[in-house]
Scaffold this motif. Structure first.
Motif, PDB file in Angstrom:
ATOM      1  N   ILE A 199     -69.674  37.584 -71.487  1.00  5.96           N
ATOM      2  CA  ILE A 199     -68.332  38.111 -71.752  1.00  5.96           C
ATOM      3  C   ILE A 199     -67.961  39.152 -70.702  1.00  5.96           C
ATOM      4  O   ILE A 199     -66.843  39.153 -70.180  1.00  5.96           O
ATOM      5  CB  ILE A 199     -68.229  38.691 -73.176  1.00  5.96           C
ATOM      6  CG1 ILE A 199     -68.336  37.562 -74.200  1.00  5.96           C
ATOM      7  CG2 ILE A 199     -66.945  39.474 -73.361  1.00  5.96           C
ATOM      8  CD1 ILE A 199     -68.428  38.023 -75.638  1.00  5.96           C
ATOM      9  N   LEU A 200     -68.899  40.023 -70.357  1.00  2.02           N
ATOM     10  CA  LEU A 200     -68.649  41.038 -69.336  1.00  2.02           C
ATOM     11  C   LEU A 200     -68.350  40.386 -67.983  1.00  2.02           C
ATOM     12  O   LEU A 200     -67.429  40.809 -67.273  1.00  2.02           O
ATOM     13  CB  LEU A 200     -69.848  41.979 -69.235  1.00  2.02           C
ATOM     14  CG  LEU A 200     -69.672  43.238 -68.388  1.00  2.02           C
ATOM     15  CD1 LEU A 200     -68.487  44.064 -68.863  1.00  2.02           C
ATOM     16  CD2 LEU A 200     -70.940  44.069 -68.433  1.00  2.02           C
ATOM     17  N   ALA A 201     -69.099  39.332 -67.640  1.00  5.77           N
ATOM     18  CA  ALA A 201     -68.857  38.610 -66.387  1.00  5.77           C
ATOM     19  C   ALA A 201     -67.462  37.990 -66.385  1.00  5.77           C
ATOM     20  O   ALA A 201     -66.740  38.081 -65.386  1.00  5.77           O
ATOM     21  CB  ALA A 201     -69.913  37.531 -66.180  1.00  5.77           C
ATOM     22  N   LYS A 209     -72.089  24.713 -67.124  1.00  5.32           N
ATOM     23  CA  LYS A 209     -72.660  24.586 -65.773  1.00  5.32           C
ATOM     24  C   LYS A 209     -71.565  24.603 -64.716  1.00  5.32           C
ATOM     25  O   LYS A 209     -71.663  25.314 -63.725  1.00  5.32           O
ATOM     26  CB  LYS A 209     -73.472  23.296 -65.645  1.00  5.32           C
ATOM     27  CG  LYS A 209     -74.842  23.377 -66.216  1.00  5.32           C
ATOM     28  CD  LYS A 209     -75.608  22.111 -65.885  1.00  5.32           C
ATOM     29  CE  LYS A 209     -77.011  22.170 -66.456  1.00  5.32           C
ATOM     30  NZ  LYS A 209     -77.773  20.958 -66.142  1.00  5.32           N
ATOM     31  N   TRP A 210     -70.518  23.799 -64.927  1.00  4.59           N
ATOM     32  CA  TRP A 210     -69.452  23.735 -63.927  1.00  4.59           C
ATOM     33  C   TRP A 210     -68.660  25.023 -63.851  1.00  4.59           C
ATOM     34  O   TRP A 210     -68.252  25.453 -62.772  1.00  4.59           O
ATOM     35  CB  TRP A 210     -68.547  22.523 -64.152  1.00  4.59           C
ATOM     36  CG  TRP A 210     -69.194  21.316 -63.580  1.00  4.59           C
ATOM     37  CD1 TRP A 210     -69.810  20.310 -64.248  1.00  4.59           C
ATOM     38  CD2 TRP A 210     -69.362  21.036 -62.193  1.00  4.59           C
ATOM     39  NE1 TRP A 210     -70.342  19.414 -63.367  1.00  4.59           N
ATOM     40  CE2 TRP A 210     -70.081  19.824 -62.090  1.00  4.59           C
ATOM     41  CE3 TRP A 210     -68.979  21.686 -61.015  1.00  4.59           C
ATOM     42  CZ2 TRP A 210     -70.421  19.259 -60.864  1.00  4.59           C
ATOM     43  CZ3 TRP A 210     -69.311  21.116 -59.799  1.00  4.59           C
ATOM     44  CH2 TRP A 210     -70.020  19.919 -59.737  1.00  4.59           C
ATOM     45  N   SER A 211     -68.465  25.667 -64.986  1.00  6.08           N
ATOM     46  CA  SER A 211     -67.796  26.970 -64.989  1.00  6.08           C
ATOM     47  C   SER A 211     -68.597  27.953 -64.135  1.00  6.08           C
ATOM     48  O   SER A 211     -68.032  28.688 -63.309  1.00  6.08           O
ATOM     49  CB  SER A 211     -67.679  27.487 -66.425  1.00  6.08           C
ATOM     50  OG  SER A 211     -67.144  28.776 -66.431  1.00  6.08           O
ATOM     51  N   PHE A 212     -69.908  27.941 -64.305  1.00  7.93           N
ATOM     52  CA  PHE A 212     -70.807  28.799 -63.527  1.00  7.93           C
ATOM     53  C   PHE A 212     -70.709  28.475 -62.034  1.00  7.93           C
ATOM     54  O   PHE A 212     -70.536  29.375 -61.216  1.00  7.93           O
ATOM     55  CB  PHE A 212     -72.248  28.614 -64.028  1.00  7.93           C
ATOM     56  CG  PHE A 212     -73.281  29.323 -63.211  1.00  7.93           C
ATOM     57  CD1 PHE A 212     -73.533  30.671 -63.393  1.00  7.93           C
ATOM     58  CD2 PHE A 212     -74.009  28.634 -62.251  1.00  7.93           C
ATOM     59  CE1 PHE A 212     -74.494  31.327 -62.634  1.00  7.93           C
ATOM     60  CE2 PHE A 212     -74.976  29.282 -61.486  1.00  7.93           C
ATOM     61  CZ  PHE A 212     -75.213  30.629 -61.678  1.00  7.93           C
ATOM     62  N   LEU A 257     -66.411  33.577 -56.362  1.00  7.72           N
ATOM     63  CA  LEU A 257     -66.861  34.965 -56.230  1.00  7.72           C
ATOM     64  C   LEU A 257     -67.573  35.175 -54.896  1.00  7.72           C
ATOM     65  O   LEU A 257     -67.433  36.240 -54.276  1.00  7.72           O
ATOM     66  CB  LEU A 257     -67.790  35.345 -57.383  1.00  7.72           C
ATOM     67  CG  LEU A 257     -67.120  35.532 -58.741  1.00  7.72           C
ATOM     68  CD1 LEU A 257     -68.171  35.631 -59.841  1.00  7.72           C
ATOM     69  CD2 LEU A 257     -66.210  36.752 -58.746  1.00  7.72           C
ATOM     70  N   SER A 258     -68.318  34.171 -54.449  1.00  5.69           N
ATOM     71  CA  SER A 258     -68.975  34.263 -53.133  1.00  5.69           C
ATOM     72  C   SER A 258     -67.939  34.346 -52.021  1.00  5.69           C
ATOM     73  O   SER A 258     -68.124  35.098 -51.055  1.00  5.69           O
ATOM     74  CB  SER A 258     -69.915  33.079 -52.919  1.00  5.69           C
ATOM     75  OG  SER A 258     -70.952  33.093 -53.870  1.00  5.69           O
ATOM     76  N   CYS A 259     -66.855  33.588 -52.160  1.00  5.93           N
ATOM     77  CA  CYS A 259     -65.768  33.674 -51.171  1.00  5.93           C
ATOM     78  C   CYS A 259     -65.180  35.078 -51.135  1.00  5.93           C
ATOM     79  O   CYS A 259     -64.932  35.630 -50.060  1.00  5.93           O
ATOM     80  CB  CYS A 259     -64.669  32.657 -51.491  1.00  5.93           C
ATOM     81  SG  CYS A 259     -65.128  30.940 -51.233  1.00  5.93           S
ATOM     82  N   VAL A 260     -64.954  35.653 -52.313  1.00  5.37           N
ATOM     83  CA  VAL A 260     -64.419  37.021 -52.388  1.00  5.37           C
ATOM     84  C   VAL A 260     -65.409  38.010 -51.768  1.00  5.37           C
ATOM     85  O   VAL A 260     -65.014  38.901 -51.008  1.00  5.37           O
ATOM     86  CB  VAL A 260     -64.100  37.412 -53.851  1.00  5.37           C
ATOM     87  CG1 VAL A 260     -63.728  38.887 -53.954  1.00  5.37           C
ATOM     88  CG2 VAL A 260     -62.982  36.542 -54.404  1.00  5.37           C
ATOM     89  N   ALA A 293     -67.077  41.635 -56.841  1.00  6.81           N
ATOM     90  CA  ALA A 293     -67.541  40.246 -56.779  1.00  6.81           C
ATOM     91  C   ALA A 293     -69.062  40.179 -56.846  1.00  6.81           C
ATOM     92  O   ALA A 293     -69.632  39.322 -57.539  1.00  6.81           O
ATOM     93  CB  ALA A 293     -67.029  39.567 -55.505  1.00  6.81           C
ATOM     94  N   LEU A 294     -69.723  41.082 -56.151  1.00  8.83           N
ATOM     95  CA  LEU A 294     -71.186  41.129 -56.182  1.00  8.83           C
ATOM     96  C   LEU A 294     -71.693  41.428 -57.597  1.00  8.83           C
ATOM     97  O   LEU A 294     -72.631  40.776 -58.086  1.00  8.83           O
ATOM     98  CB  LEU A 294     -71.698  42.176 -55.192  1.00  8.83           C
ATOM     99  CG  LEU A 294     -73.210  42.348 -55.106  1.00  8.83           C
ATOM    100  CD1 LEU A 294     -73.886  41.049 -54.681  1.00  8.83           C
ATOM    101  CD2 LEU A 294     -73.552  43.468 -54.138  1.00  8.83           C
ATOM    102  N   ILE A 295     -71.073  42.372 -58.264  1.00 11.91           N
ATOM    103  CA  ILE A 295     -71.467  42.710 -59.636  1.00 11.91           C
ATOM    104  C   ILE A 295     -71.261  41.514 -60.560  1.00 11.91           C
ATOM    105  O   ILE A 295     -72.126  41.189 -61.388  1.00 11.91           O
ATOM    106  CB  ILE A 295     -70.703  43.955 -60.136  1.00 11.91           C
ATOM    107  CG1 ILE A 295     -71.133  45.187 -59.347  1.00 11.91           C
ATOM    108  CG2 ILE A 295     -70.919  44.161 -61.639  1.00 11.91           C
ATOM    109  CD1 ILE A 295     -70.256  46.409 -59.571  1.00 11.91           C
ATOM    110  N   ALA A 296     -70.117  40.835 -60.414  1.00  8.18           N
ATOM    111  CA  ALA A 296     -69.850  39.655 -61.249  1.00  8.18           C
ATOM    112  C   ALA A 296     -70.879  38.557 -60.986  1.00  8.18           C
ATOM    113  O   ALA A 296     -71.342  37.896 -61.927  1.00  8.18           O
ATOM    114  CB  ALA A 296     -68.435  39.135 -60.994  1.00  8.18           C
ATOM    115  N   LEU A 297     -71.259  38.374 -59.729  1.00  8.05           N
ATOM    116  CA  LEU A 297     -72.290  37.376 -59.404  1.00  8.05           C
ATOM    117  C   LEU A 297     -73.626  37.731 -60.058  1.00  8.05           C
ATOM    118  O   LEU A 297     -74.301  36.857 -60.617  1.00  8.05           O
ATOM    119  CB  LEU A 297     -72.460  37.261 -57.885  1.00  8.05           C
ATOM    120  CG  LEU A 297     -71.391  36.463 -57.159  1.00  8.05           C
ATOM    121  CD1 LEU A 297     -71.450  36.714 -55.662  1.00  8.05           C
ATOM    122  CD2 LEU A 297     -71.533  34.976 -57.462  1.00  8.05           C
ATOM    123  N   VAL A 298     -73.984  39.002 -60.014  1.00  8.58           N
ATOM    124  CA  VAL A 298     -75.240  39.439 -60.657  1.00  8.58           C
ATOM    125  C   VAL A 298     -75.162  39.197 -62.166  1.00  8.58           C
ATOM    126  O   VAL A 298     -76.099  38.649 -62.762  1.00  8.58           O
ATOM    127  CB  VAL A 298     -75.523  40.927 -60.337  1.00  8.58           C
ATOM    128  CG1 VAL A 298     -76.651  41.459 -61.221  1.00  8.58           C
ATOM    129  CG2 VAL A 298     -75.856  41.093 -58.867  1.00  8.58           C
TER     130      VAL A 298
END
Length: 120
Positions: free
Chosen positions: A3-5, A74-77, A84-87, A110-115
């Motif tokens: 949810i946080l992501a 899976k696809w959402s991920f 997010l990698s592009c950002v 973006a890095l935080i969201a990826l983590v």
């Protein structure tokens, strides 16, 4: 964490929607206020370039929002990780070529969201 992501992905999408708006439609007003170190006469001359950048931010918004709407986990991920990698790459590149502040505003969220996505 999921949810946080998703909340962070939504916030990043909203930030890039704002970038789209001011680069495409308010370059000569908000742009001048945001980039005070640039000479005012530069803004009319670079309006087309800024609009092009705004369009690319729109593609990031579309991808991030799309990632939130995909029902398959899976696809959402995968889609979220890609956009997010592009950002993140854009934030790193902007920090290296324009202003370090770009990393803190664009790249770090973006890095935080990826983590957060990978902790799920």
């Amino acid at each position: 964490m999921e949810i946080l992501a998703k909340i962070l992905i939504g916030a990043i999408a909203a930030l890039h929607l704002y970038f789209l708006y001011f680069e495409m439609f308010a370059w000569e007003t908000i742009g001048k206020k945001t980039f005070k170190s640039l000479p005012a006469e530069l803004f009319p001359k670079t309006k087309g370039l800024a609009a092009n950048q705004g369009l690319y931010n729109g593609f990031l918004v579309a991808g991030l929002v799309w990632s939130l709407l995909i029902e398959d986990q899976k696809w959402s991920f995968y889609v979220a990780v890609f956009f997010l990698s592009c950002v993140l790459v854009a934030g790193i590149f902007g920090a290296l070529t324009a202003s370090k502040k770009i990393f803190w505003v664009q790249g770090l969220p973006a890095l935080i969201a990826l983590v957060l996505l990978h902790l799920h």
